[in-house]
Design a protein around this motif. Sequence first.
Motif, short mmCIF file in Angstrom:
data_model
loop_
_atom_site.label_atom_id
_atom_site.label_comp_id
_atom_site.label_asym_id
_atom_site.label_seq_id
_atom_site.Cartn_x
_atom_site.Cartn_y
_atom_site.Cartn_z
N LYS A 1 0.84 -1.20 0.00
CA LYS A 1 0.00 0.00 0.00
C LYS A 1 0.87 1.25 0.00
N GLU B 1 0.49 5.49 0.52
CA GLU B 1 -0.45 6.54 0.94
C GLU B 1 0.00 7.87 0.36
N GLU C 1 -7.90 9.30 18.01
CA GLU C 1 -8.05 7.98 17.38
C GLU C 1 -8.82 8.09 16.07
N GLU D 1 -8.05 7.58 11.81
CA GLU D 1 -8.85 6.74 10.91
C GLU D 1 -9.34 7.55 9.71
N ALA D 2 -9.65 8.84 9.96
CA ALA D 2 -10.22 9.71 8.92
C ALA D 2 -9.14 10.28 8.00
N LYS E 1 -1.86 1.67 13.46
CA LYS E 1 -1.73 0.23 13.23
C LYS E 1 -3.10 -0.40 12.96
N GLN E 2 -4.10 0.02 13.74
CA GLN E 2 -5.46 -0.51 13.59
C GLN E 2 -6.00 -0.21 12.19
N THR E 3 -5.73 1.01 11.71
CA THR E 3 -6.31 1.48 10.44
C THR E 3 -5.45 1.09 9.25
N LEU E 4 -4.28 0.47 9.54
CA LEU E 4 -3.31 0.15 8.48
C LEU E 4 -2.98 1.39 7.66
N ARG E 5 -2.66 2.48 8.35
CA ARG E 5 -2.21 3.67 7.63
C ARG E 5 -0.72 3.52 7.36
N LEU F 1 -9.13 4.24 3.56
CA LEU F 1 -8.64 3.79 4.86
C LEU F 1 -9.57 2.77 5.50
N ARG F 2 -8.98 1.89 6.32
CA ARG F 2 -9.77 0.89 7.02
C ARG F 2 -10.39 1.53 8.25
N LEU F 3 -11.69 1.46 8.38
CA LEU F 3 -12.38 2.10 9.50
C LEU F 3 -13.00 1.06 10.41
#
Lengths: 235, 235
Positions: free
Chosen positions: A67, A69, A94, A98-99, A131-135, B213-215
């Motif tokens: 990926k 970005e 947080e 995500e946004a 990490k959660q959002t895989l950014r 993005l993964r939400l």
Amino acid sequence: MQLFIGNWAPDGRFILSEEESHHCIRVTRHRTGDRLLISDLKGEIHLGRIMDENPKQTSCLKEEVWKTEQITQGRITIGISPTQQSDRFEWFLEKSVEAGVHRIQPLICHRTENQKDKSDRWGRIIRSAVKQTLRAYEPQLLPAVKLREWLKTKEDGQRFICHCGPGHKGFLGSLYQKGSDVTVLIGPEGDFSEEEVAQCLSSGYTAADLGSLRLRTETAGLAACFILQTVNNCK
Amino acid sequence: MQLFIGNWAPDGRFILSEEESHHCIRVTRHRTGDRLLISDLKGEIHLGRIMDENPKQTSCLKEEVWKTEQITQGRITIGISPTQQSDRFEWFLEKSVEAGVHRIQPLICHRTENQKDKSDRWGRIIRSAVKQTLRAYEPQLLPAVKLREWLKTKEDGQRFICHCGPGHKGFLGSLYQKGSDVTVLIGPEGDFSEEEVAQCLSSGYTAADLGSLRLRTETAGLAACFILQTVNNCK
């Protein structure tokens, strides 16, 4: 697949930090040969394979780019006052990750009640959301500053202040030019003072609104991110 | 000014509920002659004046319309799976009210872990968010249903399912036609099952994404609200 963070060694190997190595080998029990997502959070995530399952310094080989970005245009900076209840501000951190926020500038305004700088804790919250959002990029958390100090920095791109006071305002989504870097300022509970609004306008900020509904500080900060991302994502 | 909720009497007076009367007279200590915002949450908020400071049944006279909320077009229904941690779902409820949601349909999906129906608690959260946000309309909380039951109802307007599985998807903001009523389905942690996605598509739902993005589930539900509102608010 889970994302693990580290750095590229000169020989091209990817080395997980000690904390990440421990998590990878001891907690998630990955072994040499396993595939994972790896990133130095500078814009790319790679698919990698563990070469050495060292719980202090796990090394990986990159296999392919998984990926990328976009971080060269449409970068969003949110300047926002911490909220009275710190959990609400932490929630904003947080969710704004995500946004797709690019930079977060905590702003100490005239009516900011909670002036504690918790940058260590805030940074950990941002990191785990990344990490959660895989950014592939870690948003930058700037040190908290007083609003009037911030206004001395000359930001590139469009600059908006969202306030609830009187005066003509356009909708942020209509005023924003797709793809341009942008800074949006969000005030504390009780809003910016009249003087602060005047200072921002005379510093080149444009007054904007986020729609017709009254939003809490943390919701306003997140709404700004989603409104700008919508303009950038729409054909 | 604070918003108090009640109903219109046949003689044109506005009567606060017992709970609201107590709050108005005993807690916020309003007196006969004070002005407040009053609403039956059916689309209008009025500026009113207290005629009788009765702590069980406060009555007011309406003076003028203070705010009207458009509820005849662009109505947003979010069908969403409750999350494993209930605080995350409750957070979605509060924020989606701020974001202008019209109806919320809790959906029990194949991978929904937390199937407890907490409609009383959820309703209280929605009500307090309505008052906080000064909304003139109270979003409707529908009783939780299984996804396959929901798909039997034929909803008007555009219908989208946001899932992370393969297959072509357009961005929700590009697919949505400004001003039209719309239903968006958001799955649980772990997403909809392939079978559920197929069921939705064959029931006339269009696959859409919310950006790159993964939400998390609760963030996705809120993102959908803000994306649709942005399209509706943009000129």
